[in-house]
Design a protein around this motif. Sequence first.
Motif, PDB file in Angstrom:
ATOM      1  N   THR A  86       0.841  -1.196   0.000  1.00 53.89           N
ATOM      2  CA  THR A  86       0.000   0.000   0.000  1.00 53.89           C
ATOM      3  C   THR A  86       0.882   1.254   0.000  1.00 53.89           C
ATOM      4  O   THR A  86       2.108   1.171   0.173  1.00 53.89           O
ATOM      5  N   PHE A  87       0.228   2.394  -0.194  1.00 57.49           N
ATOM      6  CA  PHE A  87       0.970   3.644  -0.270  1.00 57.49           C
ATOM      7  C   PHE A  87       0.521   4.609   0.815  1.00 57.49           C
ATOM      8  O   PHE A  87      -0.661   4.668   1.176  1.00 57.49           O
ATOM      9  N   LEU A  88       1.474   5.356   1.313  1.00 58.85           N
ATOM     10  CA  LEU A  88       1.225   6.467   2.221  1.00 58.85           C
ATOM     11  C   LEU A  88       1.610   7.734   1.456  1.00 58.85           C
ATOM     12  O   LEU A  88       2.744   7.855   0.987  1.00 58.85           O
ATOM     13  N   ARG A  89       0.682   8.637   1.314  1.00 63.75           N
ATOM     14  CA  ARG A  89       0.959   9.860   0.547  1.00 63.75           C
ATOM     15  C   ARG A  89       1.241  10.998   1.520  1.00 63.75           C
ATOM     16  O   ARG A  89       0.537  11.185   2.519  1.00 63.75           O
ATOM     17  N   VAL A  90       2.290  11.765   1.233  1.00 61.00           N
ATOM     18  CA  VAL A  90       2.639  12.912   2.069  1.00 61.00           C
ATOM     19  C   VAL A  90       2.664  14.174   1.214  1.00 61.00           C
ATOM     20  O   VAL A  90       2.973  14.144   0.031  1.00 61.00           O
ATOM     21  N   GLY A  91       2.306  15.285   1.850  1.00 55.03           N
ATOM     22  CA  GLY A  91       2.312  16.577   1.185  1.00 55.03           C
ATOM     23  C   GLY A  91       3.017  17.616   2.036  1.00 55.03           C
ATOM     24  O   GLY A  91       3.234  17.422   3.239  1.00 55.03           O
ATOM     25  N   TYR A  92       3.334  18.699   1.425  1.00 56.17           N
ATOM     26  CA  TYR A  92       4.066  19.794   2.080  1.00 56.17           C
ATOM     27  C   TYR A  92       3.269  20.362   3.244  1.00 56.17           C
ATOM     28  O   TYR A  92       2.100  20.704   3.101  1.00 56.17           O
ATOM     29  N   GLU A  93       3.909  20.462   4.407  1.00 55.88           N
ATOM     30  CA  GLU A  93       3.266  21.100   5.554  1.00 55.88           C
ATOM     31  C   GLU A  93       3.899  22.450   5.870  1.00 55.88           C
ATOM     32  O   GLU A  93       3.232  23.375   6.317  1.00 55.88           O
ATOM     33  N   GLY A  94       5.195  22.574   5.635  1.00 56.81           N
ATOM     34  CA  GLY A  94       5.887  23.821   5.924  1.00 56.81           C
ATOM     35  C   GLY A  94       7.387  23.600   5.854  1.00 56.81           C
ATOM     36  O   GLY A  94       7.857  22.495   5.575  1.00 56.81           O
ATOM     37  N   SER A  95       8.123  24.648   6.127  1.00 62.16           N
ATOM     38  CA  SER A  95       9.583  24.547   6.092  1.00 62.16           C
ATOM     39  C   SER A  95      10.167  25.244   7.307  1.00 62.16           C
ATOM     40  O   SER A  95       9.456  25.869   8.096  1.00 62.16           O
ATOM     41  N   ASN A  96      11.491  25.145   7.419  1.00 61.04           N
ATOM     42  CA  ASN A  96      12.176  25.783   8.539  1.00 61.04           C
ATOM     43  C   ASN A  96      12.432  27.270   8.300  1.00 61.04           C
ATOM     44  O   ASN A  96      13.024  27.949   9.151  1.00 61.04           O
ATOM     45  N   ASN A 112      22.261  23.030   1.511  1.00 68.10           N
ATOM     46  CA  ASN A 112      20.902  23.566   1.446  1.00 68.10           C
ATOM     47  C   ASN A 112      20.333  23.632   2.858  1.00 68.10           C
ATOM     48  O   ASN A 112      19.916  22.615   3.427  1.00 68.10           O
ATOM     49  N   ASP A 113      20.294  24.823   3.442  1.00 70.43           N
ATOM     50  CA  ASP A 113      19.798  24.980   4.808  1.00 70.43           C
ATOM     51  C   ASP A 113      18.296  24.717   4.922  1.00 70.43           C
ATOM     52  O   ASP A 113      17.791  24.419   5.995  1.00 70.43           O
ATOM     53  N   SER A 114      17.568  24.828   3.812  1.00 68.94           N
ATOM     54  CA  SER A 114      16.119  24.649   3.852  1.00 68.94           C
ATOM     55  C   SER A 114      15.760  23.199   4.179  1.00 68.94           C
ATOM     56  O   SER A 114      16.390  22.268   3.690  1.00 68.94           O
ATOM     57  N   TYR A 115      14.735  23.034   5.003  1.00 66.49           N
ATOM     58  CA  TYR A 115      14.263  21.700   5.374  1.00 66.49           C
ATOM     59  C   TYR A 115      12.741  21.709   5.333  1.00 66.49           C
ATOM     60  O   TYR A 115      12.091  22.595   5.886  1.00 66.49           O
ATOM     61  N   VAL A 116      12.150  20.716   4.676  1.00 71.52           N
ATOM     62  CA  VAL A 116      10.704  20.666   4.469  1.00 71.52           C
ATOM     63  C   VAL A 116      10.076  19.614   5.384  1.00 71.52           C
ATOM     64  O   VAL A 116      10.595  18.501   5.523  1.00 71.52           O
ATOM     65  N   PHE A 117       8.967  19.985   5.984  1.00 72.52           N
ATOM     66  CA  PHE A 117       8.173  19.080   6.813  1.00 72.52           C
ATOM     67  C   PHE A 117       6.909  18.680   6.053  1.00 72.52           C
ATOM     68  O   PHE A 117       6.418  19.425   5.197  1.00 72.52           O
ATOM     69  N   PHE A 118       6.371  17.505   6.407  1.00 73.28           N
ATOM     70  CA  PHE A 118       5.255  16.939   5.641  1.00 73.28           C
ATOM     71  C   PHE A 118       4.053  16.667   6.536  1.00 73.28           C
ATOM     72  O   PHE A 118       4.138  16.671   7.762  1.00 73.28           O
ATOM     73  N   ARG A 119       2.939  16.422   5.883  1.00 74.45           N
ATOM     74  CA  ARG A 119       1.730  15.926   6.540  1.00 74.45           C
ATOM     75  C   ARG A 119       1.197  14.767   5.703  1.00 74.45           C
ATOM     76  O   ARG A 119       1.422  14.715   4.493  1.00 74.45           O
ATOM     77  N   GLY A 150      -3.720  13.360  -8.671  1.00 72.76           N
ATOM     78  CA  GLY A 150      -2.401  13.913  -8.423  1.00 72.76           C
ATOM     79  C   GLY A 150      -2.243  14.381  -6.989  1.00 72.76           C
ATOM     80  O   GLY A 150      -3.212  14.478  -6.227  1.00 72.76           O
ATOM     81  N   PRO A 151      -1.021  14.685  -6.579  1.00 70.56           N
ATOM     82  CA  PRO A 151      -0.790  15.178  -5.220  1.00 70.56           C
ATOM     83  C   PRO A 151      -1.423  16.555  -5.033  1.00 70.56           C
ATOM     84  O   PRO A 151      -1.802  17.222  -5.998  1.00 70.56           O
ATOM     85  N   LEU A 152      -1.524  16.969  -3.779  1.00 71.52           N
ATOM     86  CA  LEU A 152      -2.086  18.281  -3.494  1.00 71.52           C
ATOM     87  C   LEU A 152      -1.059  19.362  -3.775  1.00 71.52           C
ATOM     88  O   LEU A 152       0.110  19.254  -3.407  1.00 71.52           O
ATOM     89  N   GLY A 153      -1.513  20.424  -4.437  1.00 74.39           N
ATOM     90  CA  GLY A 153      -0.670  21.582  -4.673  1.00 74.39           C
ATOM     91  C   GLY A 153      -0.895  22.642  -3.609  1.00 74.39           C
ATOM     92  O   GLY A 153      -1.523  22.394  -2.574  1.00 74.39           O
ATOM     93  N   ALA A 154      -0.411  23.840  -3.860  1.00 71.10           N
ATOM     94  CA  ALA A 154      -0.496  24.922  -2.882  1.00 71.10           C
ATOM     95  C   ALA A 154      -1.930  25.361  -2.614  1.00 71.10           C
ATOM     96  O   ALA A 154      -2.201  25.996  -1.598  1.00 71.10           O
ATOM     97  N   MET A 155      -2.858  25.026  -3.525  1.00 77.01           N
ATOM     98  CA  MET A 155      -4.263  25.379  -3.328  1.00 77.01           C
ATOM     99  C   MET A 155      -5.033  24.272  -2.613  1.00 77.01           C
ATOM    100  O   MET A 155      -6.258  24.323  -2.506  1.00 77.01           O
TER     101      MET A 155
END
Length: 330
Positions: free
Chosen positions: A160-170, A215-222, A232-237
Amino acid sequence: MTQPAQSETRVQVTGFDQLDGWDTDDHAAAMAVFRNTCHDLNEPDWRALCAFAAQNPEPRTFFELLFRPVLIEDGKDGLFTGYFEPELDGSRQQTPRFRYPVYSMPPEARVTRPWLTRRDILDGDTMSGRGLEIAWVDDPVELFFLQIQGSGRIRLPDGTFLRVGYEGSNGHDYSSIGAELVRRGTYTAHQVSADVIKSWVRRNPDTGRELLYHNDSYVFFREVSEVPADRGPLGAMNRSITTMRSIAVDPSFVPLGAPVWIEKDGKLPLRRLMIAQDTGSAIKGAQRADVFFGTGDKAGRAAGRLRDPGRMYVLLPIQRAYAMLPESAI
Protein backbone atom coordinates in the motif's frame (compact mmCIF):
# COMPACT_ATOMS: atom_id res chain seq x y z
CA MET A 1 -1.22 38.13 -5.60
CA THR A 2 1.12 40.76 -4.15
CA GLN A 3 1.45 43.48 -6.75
CA PRO A 4 5.17 43.99 -7.60
CA ALA A 5 6.51 47.52 -7.85
CA GLN A 6 6.01 48.92 -11.33
CA SER A 7 9.61 50.15 -11.38
CA GLU A 8 10.72 46.52 -11.16
CA THR A 9 8.40 45.05 -13.77
CA ARG A 10 7.25 45.49 -17.32
CA VAL A 11 3.64 44.60 -18.09
CA GLN A 12 2.20 44.14 -21.57
CA VAL A 13 -1.39 43.20 -22.40
CA THR A 14 -1.65 41.40 -25.72
CA GLY A 15 -4.09 39.43 -27.86
CA PHE A 16 -4.57 35.70 -28.28
CA ASP A 17 -3.34 35.98 -31.86
CA GLN A 18 0.10 36.70 -30.41
CA LEU A 19 0.26 33.37 -28.56
CA ASP A 20 2.29 30.87 -30.56
CA GLY A 21 0.31 27.65 -30.93
CA TRP A 22 -2.84 28.86 -29.19
CA ASP A 23 -5.10 27.66 -32.00
CA THR A 24 -4.02 24.02 -31.74
CA ASP A 25 -4.04 23.47 -27.98
CA ASP A 26 -6.61 21.33 -26.17
CA HIS A 27 -8.55 24.12 -24.49
CA ALA A 28 -11.08 21.68 -23.04
CA ALA A 29 -8.33 19.87 -21.11
CA ALA A 30 -7.14 23.18 -19.69
CA MET A 31 -10.70 24.17 -18.81
CA ALA A 32 -11.22 20.96 -16.82
CA VAL A 33 -8.11 21.68 -14.74
CA PHE A 34 -9.11 25.34 -14.33
CA ARG A 35 -12.45 24.27 -12.85
CA ASN A 36 -10.68 22.11 -10.25
CA THR A 37 -9.51 25.19 -8.35
CA CYS A 38 -11.66 27.97 -9.79
CA HIS A 39 -14.15 27.92 -6.93
CA ASP A 40 -11.31 28.72 -4.52
CA LEU A 41 -10.80 32.17 -6.11
CA ASN A 42 -12.60 34.70 -3.94
CA GLU A 43 -12.38 38.06 -5.74
CA PRO A 44 -15.64 39.18 -7.39
CA ASP A 45 -14.30 39.17 -10.97
CA TRP A 46 -12.91 35.65 -10.57
CA ARG A 47 -16.12 34.43 -8.94
CA ALA A 48 -18.15 35.68 -11.89
CA LEU A 49 -15.85 33.92 -14.36
CA CYS A 50 -15.99 30.70 -12.37
CA ALA A 51 -19.78 30.77 -12.24
CA PHE A 52 -19.81 31.02 -16.03
CA ALA A 53 -17.20 28.25 -16.34
CA ALA A 54 -19.51 25.95 -14.37
CA GLN A 55 -22.12 26.30 -17.14
CA ASN A 56 -19.81 24.40 -19.56
CA PRO A 57 -19.22 27.09 -22.19
CA GLU A 58 -17.13 26.30 -25.27
CA PRO A 59 -13.63 26.34 -23.74
CA ARG A 60 -11.66 28.33 -26.29
CA THR A 61 -14.41 30.96 -26.57
CA PHE A 62 -14.56 31.17 -22.77
CA PHE A 63 -10.88 32.06 -22.47
CA GLU A 64 -10.82 34.42 -25.44
CA LEU A 65 -13.99 36.25 -24.44
CA LEU A 66 -13.28 36.83 -20.76
CA PHE A 67 -9.48 36.98 -20.42
CA ARG A 68 -6.53 38.86 -21.82
CA PRO A 69 -2.96 37.47 -21.99
CA VAL A 70 -0.56 39.52 -19.86
CA LEU A 71 3.22 39.33 -20.24
CA ILE A 72 4.87 40.20 -16.92
CA GLU A 73 8.65 40.61 -16.96
CA ASP A 74 11.03 41.43 -14.14
CA GLY A 75 14.28 41.66 -16.07
CA LYS A 76 15.19 37.99 -15.64
CA ASP A 77 15.20 35.48 -18.47
CA GLY A 78 12.35 33.00 -18.61
CA LEU A 79 13.17 29.58 -17.16
CA PHE A 80 11.09 26.40 -17.12
CA THR A 81 11.96 23.40 -15.01
CA GLY A 82 10.00 20.27 -14.10
CA TYR A 83 8.87 18.54 -10.94
CA PHE A 84 7.10 15.31 -10.10
CA GLU A 85 5.70 13.18 -7.29
CA PRO A 86 8.42 10.72 -6.25
CA GLU A 87 7.81 7.24 -4.87
CA LEU A 88 9.99 6.03 -2.01
CA ASP A 89 10.17 2.74 -0.13
CA GLY A 90 9.37 3.06 3.54
CA SER A 91 7.58 1.89 6.65
CA ARG A 92 5.42 3.31 9.41
CA GLN A 93 7.84 1.70 11.89
CA GLN A 94 11.56 2.27 12.18
CA THR A 95 13.62 -0.78 11.18
CA PRO A 96 17.29 -1.41 10.36
CA ARG A 97 16.43 -0.80 6.69
CA PHE A 98 13.97 2.06 7.15
CA ARG A 99 15.77 4.43 9.46
CA TYR A 100 15.51 7.89 7.88
CA PRO A 101 12.50 9.78 9.28
CA VAL A 102 9.94 11.83 7.35
CA TYR A 103 8.99 14.52 9.86
CA SER A 104 5.84 16.51 10.48
CA MET A 105 6.32 20.13 11.50
CA PRO A 106 7.14 20.94 15.14
CA PRO A 107 5.07 23.81 16.58
CA GLU A 108 8.06 26.03 17.32
CA ALA A 109 9.14 25.95 13.66
CA ARG A 110 5.94 27.83 12.81
CA VAL A 111 6.79 30.63 15.23
CA THR A 112 10.55 31.10 14.94
CA ARG A 113 11.53 32.19 11.43
CA PRO A 114 13.99 31.07 10.31
CA TRP A 115 14.20 28.03 12.56
CA LEU A 116 17.03 25.47 12.77
CA THR A 117 19.06 24.67 9.66
CA ARG A 118 19.04 21.28 7.92
CA ARG A 119 22.28 20.38 9.68
CA ASP A 120 20.87 21.35 13.09
CA ILE A 121 17.72 19.28 12.52
CA LEU A 122 19.48 16.13 11.31
CA ASP A 123 22.55 16.20 13.57
CA GLY A 124 20.82 17.43 16.74
CA ASP A 125 18.26 15.82 19.04
CA THR A 126 15.53 18.46 18.74
CA MET A 127 13.20 16.10 16.84
CA SER A 128 13.80 13.00 18.96
CA GLY A 129 11.14 11.40 21.13
CA ARG A 130 8.31 13.71 20.09
CA GLY A 131 6.29 11.47 17.80
CA LEU A 132 6.90 13.74 14.81
CA GLU A 133 7.80 10.85 12.49
CA ILE A 134 5.18 10.13 9.83
CA ALA A 135 7.23 7.26 8.38
CA TRP A 136 10.79 6.08 7.85
CA VAL A 137 12.41 5.55 4.43
CA ASP A 138 15.50 3.64 3.32
CA ASP A 139 17.37 6.31 1.35
CA PRO A 140 18.42 9.75 2.68
CA VAL A 141 19.19 11.00 -0.84
CA GLU A 142 15.69 10.18 -2.08
CA LEU A 143 14.31 11.82 1.06
CA PHE A 144 16.28 14.98 0.23
CA PHE A 145 14.74 15.05 -3.23
CA LEU A 146 11.30 14.35 -1.78
CA GLN A 147 11.74 17.62 0.10
CA ILE A 148 12.63 19.44 -3.11
CA GLN A 149 9.49 18.12 -4.82
CA GLY A 150 7.30 18.92 -1.81
CA SER A 151 5.08 15.82 -2.02
CA GLY A 152 5.36 12.13 -2.71
CA ARG A 153 4.16 8.59 -2.08
CA ILE A 154 5.81 6.09 0.26
CA ARG A 155 5.42 2.42 -0.73
CA LEU A 156 4.88 0.40 2.45
CA PRO A 157 6.02 -3.23 2.92
CA ASP A 158 2.46 -4.54 2.38
CA GLY A 159 2.28 -2.86 -1.05
CA THR A 160 0.00 0.00 0.00
CA PHE A 161 0.97 3.64 -0.27
CA LEU A 162 1.22 6.47 2.22
CA ARG A 163 0.96 9.86 0.55
CA VAL A 164 2.64 12.91 2.07
CA GLY A 165 2.31 16.58 1.18
CA TYR A 166 4.07 19.79 2.08
CA GLU A 167 3.27 21.10 5.55
CA GLY A 168 5.89 23.82 5.92
CA SER A 169 9.58 24.55 6.09
CA ASN A 170 12.18 25.78 8.54
CA GLY A 171 12.14 29.21 6.89
CA HIS A 172 15.62 29.14 5.39
CA ASP A 173 16.12 29.97 1.71
CA TYR A 174 16.52 27.08 -0.70
CA SER A 175 20.05 26.60 -2.04
CA SER A 176 20.62 24.46 -5.12
CA ILE A 177 23.14 21.66 -4.59
CA GLY A 178 23.34 21.27 -8.37
CA ALA A 179 24.48 24.88 -8.67
CA GLU A 180 26.97 24.23 -5.86
CA LEU A 181 28.49 21.29 -7.78
CA VAL A 182 28.85 23.57 -10.80
CA ARG A 183 30.45 26.27 -8.66
CA ARG A 184 32.97 23.73 -7.37
CA GLY A 185 33.81 22.68 -10.91
CA THR A 186 32.59 19.11 -10.36
CA TYR A 187 30.17 19.39 -13.32
CA THR A 188 29.20 21.91 -15.93
CA ALA A 189 25.70 23.35 -15.90
CA HIS A 190 24.47 21.21 -18.80
CA GLN A 191 25.67 18.01 -17.09
CA VAL A 192 23.73 18.48 -13.87
CA SER A 193 20.48 16.58 -13.33
CA ALA A 194 18.78 14.93 -10.37
CA ASP A 195 20.15 11.51 -11.36
CA VAL A 196 23.69 12.87 -11.70
CA ILE A 197 23.49 14.52 -8.28
CA LYS A 198 22.09 11.37 -6.63
CA SER A 199 24.83 9.24 -8.16
CA TRP A 200 27.57 11.63 -7.04
CA VAL A 201 26.28 11.82 -3.44
CA ARG A 202 26.10 8.02 -3.20
CA ARG A 203 29.62 7.60 -4.60
CA ASN A 204 30.94 10.17 -2.14
CA PRO A 205 29.03 9.50 1.10
CA ASP A 206 30.96 11.84 3.41
CA THR A 207 31.33 14.80 1.07
CA GLY A 208 27.88 14.00 -0.30
CA ARG A 209 26.35 14.40 3.16
CA GLU A 210 28.08 17.76 3.46
CA LEU A 211 26.78 18.74 0.04
CA LEU A 212 23.20 18.11 1.17
CA TYR A 213 23.85 20.34 4.18
CA HIS A 214 24.67 23.15 1.75
CA ASN A 215 20.90 23.57 1.45
CA ASP A 216 19.80 24.98 4.81
CA SER A 217 16.12 24.65 3.85
CA TYR A 218 14.26 21.70 5.37
CA VAL A 219 10.70 20.67 4.47
CA PHE A 220 8.17 19.08 6.81
CA PHE A 221 5.26 16.94 5.64
CA ARG A 222 1.73 15.93 6.54
CA GLU A 223 -0.06 12.74 5.61
CA VAL A 224 -2.57 13.21 2.78
CA SER A 225 -3.47 9.59 2.08
CA GLU A 226 -7.13 10.61 1.72
CA VAL A 227 -6.25 11.75 -1.83
CA PRO A 228 -7.19 8.84 -4.14
CA ALA A 229 -4.34 7.00 -5.86
CA ASP A 230 -5.62 7.99 -9.30
CA ARG A 231 -5.46 11.71 -8.46
CA GLY A 232 -2.40 13.91 -8.42
CA PRO A 233 -0.79 15.18 -5.22
CA LEU A 234 -2.09 18.28 -3.49
CA GLY A 235 -0.67 21.58 -4.67
CA ALA A 236 -0.50 24.92 -2.88
CA MET A 237 -4.26 25.38 -3.33
CA ASN A 238 -4.87 22.12 -1.40
CA ARG A 239 -6.31 20.50 -4.55
CA SER A 240 -4.90 17.70 -6.67
CA ILE A 241 -2.68 18.88 -9.49
CA THR A 242 -2.73 17.48 -13.02
CA THR A 243 0.10 16.01 -15.09
CA MET A 244 1.33 18.45 -17.78
CA ARG A 245 -1.47 20.93 -17.05
CA SER A 246 -0.50 22.23 -13.60
CA ILE A 247 2.48 24.48 -12.92
CA ALA A 248 4.18 25.97 -9.89
CA VAL A 249 4.69 29.74 -10.04
CA ASP A 250 5.78 32.70 -7.96
CA PRO A 251 2.49 33.97 -6.49
CA SER A 252 3.89 37.48 -6.06
CA PHE A 253 3.58 37.76 -9.85
CA VAL A 254 1.04 35.12 -10.86
CA PRO A 255 -2.23 34.58 -8.92
CA LEU A 256 -2.82 30.96 -7.93
CA GLY A 257 -5.65 29.49 -9.97
CA ALA A 258 -4.97 31.64 -13.04
CA PRO A 259 -4.55 30.12 -16.52
CA VAL A 260 -1.01 30.58 -17.87
CA TRP A 261 0.05 30.21 -21.49
CA ILE A 262 3.43 28.49 -21.77
CA GLU A 263 5.85 28.94 -24.68
CA LYS A 264 8.76 26.74 -23.69
CA ASP A 265 11.66 26.39 -26.10
CA GLY A 266 14.55 23.91 -25.99
CA LYS A 267 14.91 20.40 -27.38
CA LEU A 268 11.21 19.60 -26.93
CA PRO A 269 9.25 22.84 -27.40
CA LEU A 270 5.97 23.12 -25.51
CA ARG A 271 3.03 25.39 -26.28
CA ARG A 272 0.21 24.79 -23.82
CA LEU A 273 -2.38 26.41 -21.58
CA MET A 274 -1.69 25.42 -17.98
CA ILE A 275 -3.10 26.42 -14.61
CA ALA A 276 -1.04 27.96 -11.80
CA GLN A 277 -1.92 25.65 -8.92
CA ASP A 278 1.30 25.28 -6.99
CA THR A 279 4.34 27.10 -5.63
CA GLY A 280 7.92 26.14 -4.81
CA SER A 281 10.75 27.56 -2.74
CA ALA A 282 12.99 27.69 -5.83
CA ILE A 283 10.32 29.22 -8.08
CA LYS A 284 10.97 32.95 -7.90
CA GLY A 285 10.36 35.51 -10.63
CA ALA A 286 7.77 36.70 -13.11
CA GLN A 287 8.96 34.35 -15.88
CA ARG A 288 9.72 31.31 -13.75
CA ALA A 289 7.60 28.14 -13.75
CA ASP A 290 7.85 24.49 -12.74
CA VAL A 291 5.87 22.00 -14.88
CA PHE A 292 4.29 19.03 -13.09
CA PHE A 293 5.19 15.78 -14.88
CA GLY A 294 3.25 13.25 -12.81
CA THR A 295 4.15 10.41 -10.41
CA GLY A 296 7.00 7.91 -10.35
CA ASP A 297 10.45 7.35 -11.80
CA LYS A 298 9.55 7.94 -15.46
CA ALA A 299 8.00 11.29 -14.60
CA GLY A 300 11.03 12.06 -12.47
CA ARG A 301 13.48 11.42 -15.29
CA ALA A 302 11.50 13.64 -17.65
CA ALA A 303 11.16 16.39 -15.07
CA GLY A 304 14.85 16.25 -14.23
CA ARG A 305 15.86 16.85 -17.85
CA LEU A 306 13.80 20.01 -18.19
CA ARG A 307 15.66 23.29 -17.89
CA ASP A 308 14.64 25.41 -20.85
CA PRO A 309 14.11 29.05 -21.74
CA GLY A 310 10.88 30.56 -22.95
CA ARG A 311 8.15 32.92 -21.85
CA MET A 312 4.71 32.76 -20.30
CA TYR A 313 1.59 34.88 -20.36
CA VAL A 314 -0.84 35.04 -17.44
CA LEU A 315 -4.48 35.04 -18.52
CA LEU A 316 -6.31 37.57 -16.35
CA PRO A 317 -9.90 38.85 -16.32
CA ILE A 318 -10.06 41.77 -18.75
CA GLN A 319 -10.43 44.62 -16.28
CA ARG A 320 -7.80 43.14 -13.99
CA ALA A 321 -5.39 42.78 -16.92
CA TYR A 322 -5.66 46.41 -18.02
CA ALA A 323 -5.53 47.65 -14.42
CA MET A 324 -1.97 46.29 -14.23
CA LEU A 325 -0.75 48.69 -16.92
CA PRO A 326 0.95 51.91 -15.86
CA GLU A 327 -1.16 55.00 -16.56
CA SER A 328 1.21 56.10 -19.34
CA ALA A 329 0.43 52.88 -21.25
CA ILE A 330 -3.34 53.19 -21.13
